[in-house]
Write an enzyme that holds these catalytic residues in place. Structure first.
Site, PDB file in Angstrom:
ATOM      1  N   ARG A 155     -39.216  28.121 -14.841  1.00 11.16           N
ATOM      2  CA  ARG A 155     -40.772  27.422 -14.171  1.00 11.16           C
ATOM      3  C   ARG A 155     -40.909  26.049 -14.432  1.00 11.16           C
ATOM      4  O   ARG A 155     -41.907  25.623 -14.052  1.00 11.16           O
ATOM      5  CB  ARG A 155     -41.649  28.085 -15.248  1.00 11.16           C
ATOM      6  CG  ARG A 155     -42.827  29.403 -14.505  1.00 11.16           C
ATOM      7  CD  ARG A 155     -43.785  29.849 -15.453  1.00 11.16           C
ATOM      8  NE  ARG A 155     -44.734  30.160 -14.964  1.00 11.16           N
ATOM      9  CZ  ARG A 155     -45.024  31.664 -14.700  1.00 11.16           C
ATOM     10  NH1 ARG A 155     -44.101  32.564 -14.993  1.00 11.16           N
ATOM     11  NH2 ARG A 155     -46.061  32.023 -14.471  1.00 11.16           N
TER      12      ARG A 155
ATOM     13  N   ARG B 102     -53.935  27.971 -13.509  1.00  8.68           N
ATOM     14  CA  ARG B 102     -52.243  28.233 -13.347  1.00  8.68           C
ATOM     15  C   ARG B 102     -51.778  27.854 -11.961  1.00  8.68           C
ATOM     16  O   ARG B 102     -50.765  27.491 -11.989  1.00  8.68           O
ATOM     17  CB  ARG B 102     -52.226  29.783 -13.536  1.00  8.68           C
ATOM     18  CG  ARG B 102     -52.551  30.490 -14.898  1.00  8.68           C
ATOM     19  CD  ARG B 102     -52.903  31.922 -14.861  1.00  8.68           C
ATOM     20  NE  ARG B 102     -52.048  32.633 -14.490  1.00  8.68           N
ATOM     21  CZ  ARG B 102     -52.217  33.815 -13.950  1.00  8.68           C
ATOM     22  NH1 ARG B 102     -53.279  34.515 -13.962  1.00  8.68           N
ATOM     23  NH2 ARG B 102     -51.169  34.556 -13.510  1.00  8.68           N
TER      24      ARG B 102
ATOM     25  N   ARG C 125     -56.793  41.894  -9.527  1.00  8.02           N
ATOM     26  CA  ARG C 125     -55.651  42.548 -10.113  1.00  8.02           C
ATOM     27  C   ARG C 125     -56.000  43.320 -11.271  1.00  8.02           C
ATOM     28  O   ARG C 125     -56.987  43.146 -12.101  1.00  8.02           O
ATOM     29  CB  ARG C 125     -54.518  41.719 -10.698  1.00  8.02           C
ATOM     30  CG  ARG C 125     -53.511  42.541 -11.511  1.00  8.02           C
ATOM     31  CD  ARG C 125     -52.203  41.746 -11.551  1.00  8.02           C
ATOM     32  NE  ARG C 125     -52.600  40.465 -12.202  1.00  8.02           N
ATOM     33  CZ  ARG C 125     -51.697  39.480 -12.321  1.00  8.02           C
ATOM     34  NH1 ARG C 125     -50.274  39.663 -11.618  1.00  8.02           N
ATOM     35  NH2 ARG C 125     -51.737  38.299 -13.097  1.00  8.02           N
TER      36      ARG C 125
ATOM     37  N   ARG D 219     -56.465  41.381 -16.831  1.00  8.26           N
ATOM     38  CA  ARG D 219     -55.583  40.482 -17.607  1.00  8.26           C
ATOM     39  C   ARG D 219     -56.378  39.279 -18.075  1.00  8.26           C
ATOM     40  O   ARG D 219     -57.098  38.675 -17.265  1.00  8.26           O
ATOM     41  CB  ARG D 219     -54.193  39.876 -16.906  1.00  8.26           C
ATOM     42  CG  ARG D 219     -53.148  40.556 -17.584  1.00  8.26           C
ATOM     43  CD  ARG D 219     -51.951  40.340 -16.646  1.00  8.26           C
ATOM     44  NE  ARG D 219     -51.660  38.843 -16.409  1.00  8.26           N
ATOM     45  CZ  ARG D 219     -50.670  38.226 -15.734  1.00  8.26           C
ATOM     46  NH1 ARG D 219     -49.541  39.039 -15.297  1.00  8.26           N
ATOM     47  NH2 ARG D 219     -50.345  37.231 -15.637  1.00  8.26           N
TER      48      ARG D 219
ATOM     49  N   LYS E 184     -44.443  38.945  -7.423  1.00 12.19           N
ATOM     50  CA  LYS E 184     -43.371  38.966  -8.097  1.00 12.19           C
ATOM     51  C   LYS E 184     -42.961  40.146  -8.931  1.00 12.19           C
ATOM     52  O   LYS E 184     -42.061  40.874  -9.001  1.00 12.19           O
ATOM     53  CB  LYS E 184     -43.060  37.789  -9.149  1.00 12.19           C
ATOM     54  CG  LYS E 184     -43.151  36.427  -8.423  1.00 12.19           C
ATOM     55  CD  LYS E 184     -42.909  35.099  -9.134  1.00 12.19           C
ATOM     56  CE  LYS E 184     -43.823  35.122 -10.148  1.00 12.19           C
ATOM     57  NZ  LYS E 184     -45.371  34.869  -9.854  1.00 12.19           N
TER      58      LYS E 184
HETATM   59  P1  AP5 Z   1     -48.374  40.697  -9.019  1.00 10.68           P
HETATM   60  O1  AP5 Z   1     -47.016  41.200  -8.580  1.00 10.68           O
HETATM   61  O2  AP5 Z   1     -48.880  41.177 -10.237  1.00 10.68           O
HETATM   62  O3  AP5 Z   1     -47.857  39.054  -8.987  1.00 10.68           O
HETATM   63  P2  AP5 Z   1     -47.062  38.200  -9.843  1.00 10.68           P
HETATM   64  O4  AP5 Z   1     -46.431  37.053  -9.074  1.00 10.68           O
HETATM   65  O5  AP5 Z   1     -46.169  38.910 -10.794  1.00 10.68           O
HETATM   66  O6  AP5 Z   1     -48.210  37.566 -10.689  1.00 10.68           O
HETATM   67  P3  AP5 Z   1     -48.360  37.021 -11.925  1.00 10.68           P
HETATM   68  O7  AP5 Z   1     -50.085  36.508 -12.238  1.00 10.68           O
HETATM   69  O8  AP5 Z   1     -47.931  38.014 -13.186  1.00 10.68           O
HETATM   70  O9  AP5 Z   1     -47.516  35.822 -12.118  1.00 10.68           O
HETATM   71  P4  AP5 Z   1     -47.467  34.720 -13.008  1.00 10.68           P
HETATM   72  O10 AP5 Z   1     -46.419  33.997 -12.747  1.00 10.68           O
HETATM   73  O11 AP5 Z   1     -48.586  33.929 -13.317  1.00 10.68           O
HETATM   74  O12 AP5 Z   1     -47.847  35.291 -14.517  1.00 10.68           O
HETATM   75  P5  AP5 Z   1     -46.491  35.628 -15.595  1.00 10.68           P
HETATM   76  O13 AP5 Z   1     -46.957  37.069 -16.154  1.00 10.68           O
HETATM   77  O14 AP5 Z   1     -45.208  35.304 -15.316  1.00 10.68           O
HETATM   78  O15 AP5 Z   1     -49.318  40.931  -7.987  1.00 10.68           O
HETATM   79  C1  AP5 Z   1     -50.809  40.442  -8.235  1.00 10.68           C
HETATM   80  C2  AP5 Z   1     -51.846  41.200  -7.550  1.00 10.68           C
HETATM   81  O16 AP5 Z   1     -51.529  41.262  -6.150  1.00 10.68           O
HETATM   82  C3  AP5 Z   1     -51.634  42.660  -8.110  1.00 10.68           C
HETATM   83  O17 AP5 Z   1     -52.860  43.160  -7.997  1.00 10.68           O
HETATM   84  C4  AP5 Z   1     -50.903  43.378  -6.807  1.00 10.68           C
HETATM   85  O18 AP5 Z   1     -51.256  44.688  -6.552  1.00 10.68           O
HETATM   86  C5  AP5 Z   1     -51.219  42.520  -5.436  1.00 10.68           C
HETATM   87  N1  AP5 Z   1     -50.164  42.209  -4.525  1.00 10.68           N
HETATM   88  C6  AP5 Z   1     -48.889  42.171  -4.731  1.00 10.68           C
HETATM   89  N2  AP5 Z   1     -48.440  42.028  -3.546  1.00 10.68           N
HETATM   90  C7  AP5 Z   1     -49.024  42.306  -2.613  1.00 10.68           C
HETATM   91  C8  AP5 Z   1     -49.184  42.106  -1.245  1.00 10.68           C
HETATM   92  N3  AP5 Z   1     -48.060  41.799  -0.630  1.00 10.68           N
HETATM   93  N4  AP5 Z   1     -50.465  42.051  -0.440  1.00 10.68           N
HETATM   94  C9  AP5 Z   1     -51.659  42.396  -0.997  1.00 10.68           C
HETATM   95  N5  AP5 Z   1     -51.679  42.516  -2.493  1.00 10.68           N
HETATM   96  C10 AP5 Z   1     -50.446  42.267  -3.253  1.00 10.68           C
HETATM   97  O19 AP5 Z   1     -46.835  34.590 -16.673  1.00 10.68           O
HETATM   98  C11 AP5 Z   1     -48.118  34.520 -17.484  1.00 10.68           C
HETATM   99  C12 AP5 Z   1     -48.328  33.431 -18.374  1.00 10.68           C
HETATM  100  O20 AP5 Z   1     -47.215  33.474 -19.280  1.00 10.68           O
HETATM  101  C13 AP5 Z   1     -48.026  31.945 -17.738  1.00 10.68           C
HETATM  102  O21 AP5 Z   1     -49.251  31.450 -17.148  1.00 10.68           O
HETATM  103  C14 AP5 Z   1     -47.545  31.180 -18.792  1.00 10.68           C
HETATM  104  O22 AP5 Z   1     -48.454  30.732 -19.660  1.00 10.68           O
HETATM  105  C15 AP5 Z   1     -46.583  31.790 -19.644  1.00 10.68           C
HETATM  106  N6  AP5 Z   1     -45.361  31.966 -19.145  1.00 10.68           N
HETATM  107  C16 AP5 Z   1     -44.521  32.810 -18.376  1.00 10.68           C
HETATM  108  N7  AP5 Z   1     -43.183  32.437 -17.987  1.00 10.68           N
HETATM  109  C17 AP5 Z   1     -43.198  31.317 -18.514  1.00 10.68           C
HETATM  110  C18 AP5 Z   1     -42.108  30.338 -18.444  1.00 10.68           C
HETATM  111  N8  AP5 Z   1     -40.929  30.519 -17.927  1.00 10.68           N
HETATM  112  N9  AP5 Z   1     -42.345  29.088 -19.098  1.00 10.68           N
HETATM  113  C19 AP5 Z   1     -43.342  28.718 -19.705  1.00 10.68           C
HETATM  114  N10 AP5 Z   1     -44.553  29.852 -19.649  1.00 10.68           N
HETATM  115  C20 AP5 Z   1     -44.350  31.047 -19.088  1.00 10.68           C
END
Ligand code: AP5
Length: 217
Positions: free
Chosen positions: A88, A171, A127, A160, A13
């Site tokens: 979410r 997660r 990552r 991270r 994402k």
């Molecule tokens: P990346 O693009 O970083 O993936 P992502 O989907 O953004 O993953 P996140 O871990 O950031 O998502 P998340 O939803 O768990 O975390 P968030 O920060 O929102 O890609 C991942 C890796 O793969 C990278 O190394 C990249 O280079 C590689 N890659 C990408 N595309 C690829 C491809 N096509 N092929 C190969 N490799 C690839 O949330 C973190 C925490 O915050 C949550 O756990 C929760 O505690 C809290 N939080 C956030 N939002 C909320 C909410 N709305 N409600 C409640 N809690 C929340």
């Protein structure tokens, strides 16, 4: 355009959001980034969110919904936005719908990036992020030119805190229980665009463009 990016942790994402942001010139709003920034600054919100994030659990709805609504009233969101990691839960999705409809607005599309669980584990544990500018890399799929250093600003790359194997597994379980129901929620509303996120990074952005009726060759 008013867009939501949906998909499990590690689906890509954040990676795709930066590409969409450049092409559509709409603000990229990541609740995960907002929480991490608050943690870095040591604000009351950051201290509250840190406990949940380190445990791989969701920050409570009332905290998250308020944070997003404050962001969406900023002037740069007037012509659209790209939400990454929000909503979410069904409660968050309903709050977003009713807030938008109170302003006579609605979402244009929800982009759902799907990737099998095994690949997600590998992506997240491999990552690395820049501690300075937040740029994202992968040790195998998207490596920096100099190992351990950011291509953009030269600072150190780190893992991270929530990318350890145990927290990633938690997660992914939380995603399946609390966020996956949003796939049907948005399908029923005719907004869902399903994208195969297991393709290489440049292929995924082309598929997103096609789903939005754009040619991003
Ligand atoms: P990346 O693009 O970083 O993936 P992502 O989907 O953004 O993953 P996140 O871990 O950031 O998502 P998340 O939803 O768990 O975390 P968030 O920060 O929102 O890609 C991942 C890796 O793969 C990278 O190394 C990249 O280079 C590689 N890659 C990408 N595309 C690829 C491809 N096509 N092929 C190969 N490799 C690839 O949330 C973190 C925490 O915050 C949550 O756990 C929760 O505690 C809290 N939080 C956030 N939002 C909320 C909410 N709305 N409600 C409640 N809690 C929340």
């Amino acid at each position: 355009m008013r867009l939501v990016l949906l998909g499990p942790p590690g689906a890509g994402k954040g990676t795709q959001a930066r590409e969409i942001n450049q092409r559509l010139a709409i603000p990229h709003i990541s609740t995960g980034d907002m929480f991490r920034e608050a943690i870095k600054r040591g604000t009351p919100l950051g201290r509250q969110a840190e406990v949940y994030i380190k445990g791989g659990r969701l920050v409570p709805d009332e905290v998250t919904i308020g944070l997003v609504q404050e962001r969406l009233v900023q002037p740069d969101c007037r012509n659209g936005f790209l939400l990454d990691g929000f909503p979410r839960t069904v409660a968050q999705a309903e709050a977003l719908d009713s807030w938008l409809s109170s302003r006579g607005e609605r979402l244009d599309a929800v982009i759902d990036i799907e990737v099998p669980r095994d690949a997600l584990l590998e992506r997240l544990t491999g990552r690395r992020v820049c501690r300075q500018c937040g740029a994202t890399y992968h040790v195998r799929y998207n490596p920096p030119a100099v190992p351990g250093k950011c291509d953009a600003c030269g600072q150190d790359l780190v893992q991270r805190a929530d990318d350890t194997e145990a927290t990633v597994s938690k997660r992914l379980d939380v995603y399946n229980e609390q966020t996956a129901p949003l796939v049907n929620y948005y399908r029923q509303r005719g907004l869902l665009k399903e994208i195969d996120g297991s393709q290489a990074i440049p292929e995924v952005i082309l598929a997103i463009g096609r789903a939005l009726g754009r040619d991003w060759q």
